[in-house]
Design a protein around this motif. Structure first.
Motif, PDB file in Angstrom:
ATOM      1  N   ILE A   1      15.478 -57.532   2.478  1.00  0.00           N
ATOM      2  CA  ILE A   1      14.984 -58.912   2.389  1.00  0.00           C
ATOM      3  C   ILE A   1      15.425 -59.476   1.042  1.00  0.00           C
ATOM      4  CG2 ILE A   1      12.938 -60.399   2.313  1.00  0.00           C
ATOM      5  CD1 ILE A   1      11.439 -58.191   3.901  1.00  0.00           C
TER       6      ILE A   1
ATOM      7  N   ALA B   1       9.821 -55.547  -5.570  1.00  0.00           N
ATOM      8  CA  ALA B   1      11.181 -56.053  -5.395  1.00  0.00           C
ATOM      9  C   ALA B   1      12.127 -55.454  -6.413  1.00  0.00           C
ATOM     10  CB  ALA B   1      11.193 -57.576  -5.505  1.00  0.00           C
TER      11      ALA B   1
ATOM     12  N   SER C   1      11.020 -52.152   4.904  1.00  0.00           N
ATOM     13  CA  SER C   1      11.766 -53.224   4.244  1.00  0.00           C
ATOM     14  C   SER C   1      11.956 -52.917   2.769  1.00  0.00           C
ATOM     15  CB  SER C   1      11.020 -54.551   4.365  1.00  0.00           C
ATOM     16  OG  SER C   1      10.771 -54.863   5.716  1.00  0.00           O
TER      17      SER C   1
ATOM     18  N   VAL D   1       8.045 -63.909   2.918  1.00  0.00           N
ATOM     19  CA  VAL D   1       8.310 -62.452   2.886  1.00  0.00           C
ATOM     20  C   VAL D   1       7.424 -61.768   3.919  1.00  0.00           C
ATOM     21  CG1 VAL D   1       8.209 -60.326   1.519  1.00  0.00           C
ATOM     22  CG2 VAL D   1       9.063 -62.430   0.462  1.00  0.00           C
ATOM     23  N   LYS D   2       6.133 -62.109   3.922  1.00  0.00           N
ATOM     24  CA  LYS D   2       5.188 -61.495   4.865  1.00  0.00           C
ATOM     25  C   LYS D   2       5.631 -61.674   6.315  1.00  0.00           C
ATOM     26  CE  LYS D   2       1.864 -59.387   2.698  1.00  0.00           C
ATOM     27  NZ  LYS D   2       0.504 -59.214   3.188  1.00  0.00           N
TER      28      LYS D   2
ATOM     29  N   TYR E   1       5.638 -65.955  -0.767  1.00  0.00           N
ATOM     30  CA  TYR E   1       4.788 -64.840  -0.319  1.00  0.00           C
ATOM     31  C   TYR E   1       4.678 -64.831   1.200  1.00  0.00           C
ATOM     32  CZ  TYR E   1       0.761 -61.749   0.140  1.00  0.00           C
ATOM     33  OH  TYR E   1      -0.071 -60.724   0.496  1.00  0.00           O
TER      34      TYR E   1
ATOM     35  N   PHE F   1       5.722 -57.017  -3.949  1.00  0.00           N
ATOM     36  CA  PHE F   1       6.650 -56.491  -2.942  1.00  0.00           C
ATOM     37  C   PHE F   1       7.535 -55.383  -3.501  1.00  0.00           C
ATOM     38  CE2 PHE F   1       5.872 -60.920  -1.382  1.00  0.00           C
ATOM     39  CZ  PHE F   1       5.134 -60.547  -0.261  1.00  0.00           C
TER      40      PHE F   1
ATOM     41  N   ILE G   1      15.224 -62.544  -1.630  1.00  0.00           N
ATOM     42  CA  ILE G   1      14.554 -63.775  -2.055  1.00  0.00           C
ATOM     43  C   ILE G   1      15.531 -64.529  -2.944  1.00  0.00           C
ATOM     44  CG2 ILE G   1      12.621 -64.779  -3.329  1.00  0.00           C
ATOM     45  CD1 ILE G   1      11.053 -62.169  -2.829  1.00  0.00           C
TER      46      ILE G   1
ATOM     47  N   LEU H   1       8.433 -58.916   6.728  1.00  0.00           N
ATOM     48  CA  LEU H   1       8.215 -57.595   6.134  1.00  0.00           C
ATOM     49  C   LEU H   1       7.782 -56.537   7.161  1.00  0.00           C
ATOM     50  CD1 LEU H   1       8.165 -56.491   3.099  1.00  0.00           C
ATOM     51  CD2 LEU H   1       5.678 -56.717   3.258  1.00  0.00           C
TER      52      LEU H   1
ATOM     53  N   VAL I   1      12.836 -55.154  -0.627  1.00  0.00           N
ATOM     54  CA  VAL I   1      12.955 -56.539  -1.085  1.00  0.00           C
ATOM     55  C   VAL I   1      13.845 -56.595  -2.322  1.00  0.00           C
ATOM     56  CG1 VAL I   1      11.691 -58.587  -1.874  1.00  0.00           C
ATOM     57  CG2 VAL I   1      10.668 -57.078  -0.135  1.00  0.00           C
TER      58      VAL I   1
END
Ligand code: 4GY
Length: 226
Positions: free
Chosen positions: A105, A124, A78, A70-71, A67, A122, A107, A74, A80
């Motif tokens: 982004i 995602a 963005s 990502v923050k 978390y 997010f 992950i 971001l 994700v």
């Protein structure tokens, strides 16, 4: 285009420092940053895994380090991406759409996966590169990034795009280079004829044959008669 990759194994992206990708980076068309998720662990031992609620074998990645990672990258523009075999199957069409984004982004998951709330928080996009299970999301992230870069203007030399597999819904036609006879096998005569109309006809037909043999599912639409 800017790409951030969040991973517990930043060293696995060493190949990205080579070849086409580093050339694109140097040209300034794209910027790729790798972030170590472990840098965001608040645990005194930098622990980044935790047991799943409900029990079962294996560990999940801890939610907080991902978390915060990502923050840290971001922005309002963005998108994700979470590579997972549970995602929607990644295609060339999705690659073309991702290539239009300002910021991606990724992950990269490990162990048994990530906390579902990260997907929610997010928004995602879960993408699968195929029906098999790898040990982590690094290779799928590399596959997705490598394959979408060809759709970012300025990364590939012009013209190398249009005749490739999938651009016309068919697989690529067979290709040949010197010598004209190799191990007793001759290059199809038409390709040395200099007749460009006949060459184009042969290539289209050969594409259809190759697609019938290797990927009949691609022909279901029925546009390519013969
Ligand atoms: N296939 N397509 C894939 C994969 C590994 C545990 C989540 C795939 O995209 N990703 O096999 N990923 C797993 C490993 C965490 C990712």
């Amino acid at each position: 285009m800017k790409i951030d990759i969040l991973t517990l194994f930043p060293e696995s992206f060493a190949p990205f420092r080579e070849s086409i990708i580093s050339r694109a980076q140097k040209a300034g068309t794209i910027e790729i940053n790798i972030t170590n998720i472990r840098d965001f662990s608040r645990d005194k031992h930098k622990k980044c895994d935790d047991a799943p609620f409900g029990g079962g074998a294996g560990m999940l990645m801890s939610v907080q380090p991902i978390y915060d990672a990502v923050k840290s990258v971001l922005t309002k523009n963005s998108k994700v991406i979470f590579p997972t075999p549970a995602g929607k199957v990644y295609t060339s069409k999705i690659a073309q759409n991702l290539a239009k984004q300002e910021h991606l982004i990724f992950i990269c998951g490990h162990y048994e996966g990530i906390d579902e709330r990260l997907i929610q928080l997010f928004d995602a996009e879960e993408l699968s590169i195929g029906d098999y299970v790898l040990t982590g999301g690094e290779i799928p992230a590399m596959v997705i990034v490598d394959s979408l870069l060809r759709f970012v203007p300025g990364v590939l030399s012009e013209g190398s795009l249009s005749e490739e597999s999938f651009s016309n819904g068919l697989l690529e036609y067979p290709q040949y280079t010197r010598p004209q006879v190799f191990e007793g096998l001759a290059v199809p005569e038409v390709l040395v004829s200099g007749n460009h109309a006949e060459i184009a006809k042969w290539r289209k037909q050969a594409s259809i044959e190759k697609t019938k043999k290797n990927r009949p599912d691609l022909l279901k639409g029925g546009e390519h008669e013969d």
